[in-house]
Design a protein around this motif. Structure first.
Motif, short mmCIF file in Angstrom:
data_model
loop_
_atom_site.label_atom_id
_atom_site.label_comp_id
_atom_site.label_asym_id
_atom_site.label_seq_id
_atom_site.Cartn_x
_atom_site.Cartn_y
_atom_site.Cartn_z
N GLY A 1 70.43 19.90 34.25
CA GLY A 1 70.83 19.77 35.64
C GLY A 1 72.32 20.03 35.81
O GLY A 1 73.01 20.51 34.92
N LEU B 1 79.23 12.82 32.75
CA LEU B 1 78.08 12.89 33.66
C LEU B 1 76.83 13.30 32.92
O LEU B 1 76.88 14.00 31.90
CB LEU B 1 78.36 13.91 34.77
CG LEU B 1 79.52 13.62 35.72
CD1 LEU B 1 79.70 14.78 36.68
CD2 LEU B 1 79.27 12.32 36.48
N GLY C 1 72.38 14.34 33.81
CA GLY C 1 71.30 14.52 34.78
C GLY C 1 71.65 15.52 35.88
O GLY C 1 72.56 16.33 35.74
N ASP C 2 70.91 15.43 36.98
CA ASP C 2 71.05 16.42 38.06
C ASP C 2 71.69 15.84 39.31
O ASP C 2 71.58 16.41 40.39
CB ASP C 2 69.68 17.02 38.39
CG ASP C 2 69.81 18.36 39.12
OD1 ASP C 2 70.80 19.08 38.84
OD2 ASP C 2 68.97 18.67 39.97
N GLN C 3 72.36 14.72 39.19
CA GLN C 3 72.99 14.10 40.36
C GLN C 3 74.40 14.61 40.60
O GLN C 3 75.04 14.22 41.57
CB GLN C 3 73.01 12.58 40.21
CG GLN C 3 71.63 11.95 40.21
CD GLN C 3 70.89 12.21 41.51
OE1 GLN C 3 71.37 11.87 42.58
NE2 GLN C 3 69.74 12.85 41.43
N GLY C 4 74.90 15.45 39.71
CA GLY C 4 76.27 15.90 39.86
C GLY C 4 77.22 14.71 39.74
O GLY C 4 77.03 13.83 38.92
N ARG D 1 77.88 12.41 42.13
CA ARG D 1 77.68 11.49 43.27
C ARG D 1 78.20 10.09 43.00
O ARG D 1 78.85 9.48 43.85
CB ARG D 1 76.19 11.42 43.62
CG ARG D 1 75.75 12.55 44.51
CD ARG D 1 74.32 12.34 44.97
NE ARG D 1 73.77 13.64 45.31
CZ ARG D 1 72.49 13.95 45.26
NH1 ARG D 1 71.62 13.06 44.86
NH2 ARG D 1 72.08 15.14 45.59
N ALA D 2 77.88 9.55 41.81
CA ALA D 2 78.30 8.17 41.50
C ALA D 2 79.83 8.07 41.49
O ALA D 2 80.40 7.10 41.99
CB ALA D 2 77.73 7.74 40.16
N LYS E 1 81.22 7.92 44.94
CA LYS E 1 80.99 6.64 45.63
C LYS E 1 82.02 5.59 45.24
O LYS E 1 82.34 4.71 46.04
CB LYS E 1 79.58 6.12 45.30
CG LYS E 1 78.50 6.83 46.07
CD LYS E 1 77.13 6.27 45.72
CE LYS E 1 76.05 7.03 46.47
NZ LYS E 1 74.70 6.73 45.97
#
Length: 194
Positions: free
Chosen positions: A76, A151, A153-156, A158-159, A162
């Motif tokens: 991802g 990082l 996975g495929d969430q880029g 985002r965390a 936030k």
């Protein structure tokens, strides 16, 4: 804008395109990836482009950009970001991350975001649409690089967005949020853009 680089993410599988490669779709008479690389290069900043492999057809569409192979691209977006950050020169103070499937992003949009950069310890800069919807590009200062390299996975990122300090930069219309992942989205975009 000294010390900045642009990282175009172009290693994804186009899995929702029914067998077509979204980055080879024609925009303004050329493949989208070629257009996006040219727009990025016109900023005068160094441009890096993640690709699935050196042998992938997209590699031939990247113009003067430095290609960064992502052998673990199937994981991802995080794999592309990690590989891209690792490829940057040590003196890079900030990196503007741009998904390559955003045909409304113009050179002046990238330059507008870069003009707000506050150095390697400044806030993350995130583009928004005209009405405030968060999108891309996102400009990460050097202080974020270690987090970006962790990082998965495929969430880029985002965390990270936030929990960190983010300054929002408005771009015209829907430039910051138009990404085209499906044949239907391409058809609708083409219909709207003549």
């Amino acid at each position: 804008m000294s010390g900045l680089a642009i990282l175009l993410l172009a290693a994804g599988a186009s899995s929702r395109m029914a067998g077509r490669d979204k980055l080879s779709e024609e925009v303004d008479g050329q493949p989208l990836l070629s257009l996006m690389c040219r727009r990025a290069a016109l900023t005068g900043l160094p441009v890096y482009v993640t690709v699935p492999s050196d042998a992938h057809p997209r590699t031939g569409l990247t113009g003067t950009a430095t290609t960064v192979p992502v052998p673990d691209a199937a994981e991802g977006m995080a794999a592309s970001i990690r590989r891209g950050i690792a490829a940057l020169p040590a003196n890079t103070e900030g990196v503007m991350i741009v998904p390559a499937d955003m045909p409304d992003l113009e050179t002046q949009d990238l330059m507008h975001v870069a003009a707000h950069f506050h150095g390697g310890d400044g806030p993350i800069l995130r583009a928004t649409s005209e009405n405030g919807q968060a999108g891309h590009p996102v400009l990460f200062p050097k202080r974020s690089f270690d987090d970006l390299c962790e990082l998965s996975g495929d969430q880029g990122a985002r965390a990270l967005l936030k929990r960190d300090k983010v300054q929002y930069i408005a771009l015209p219309a829907r430039h910051a949020i138009t990404d085209l992942d499906t044949p239907e989205a391409w058809a609708a975009w083409r219909a709207a853009n003549g």
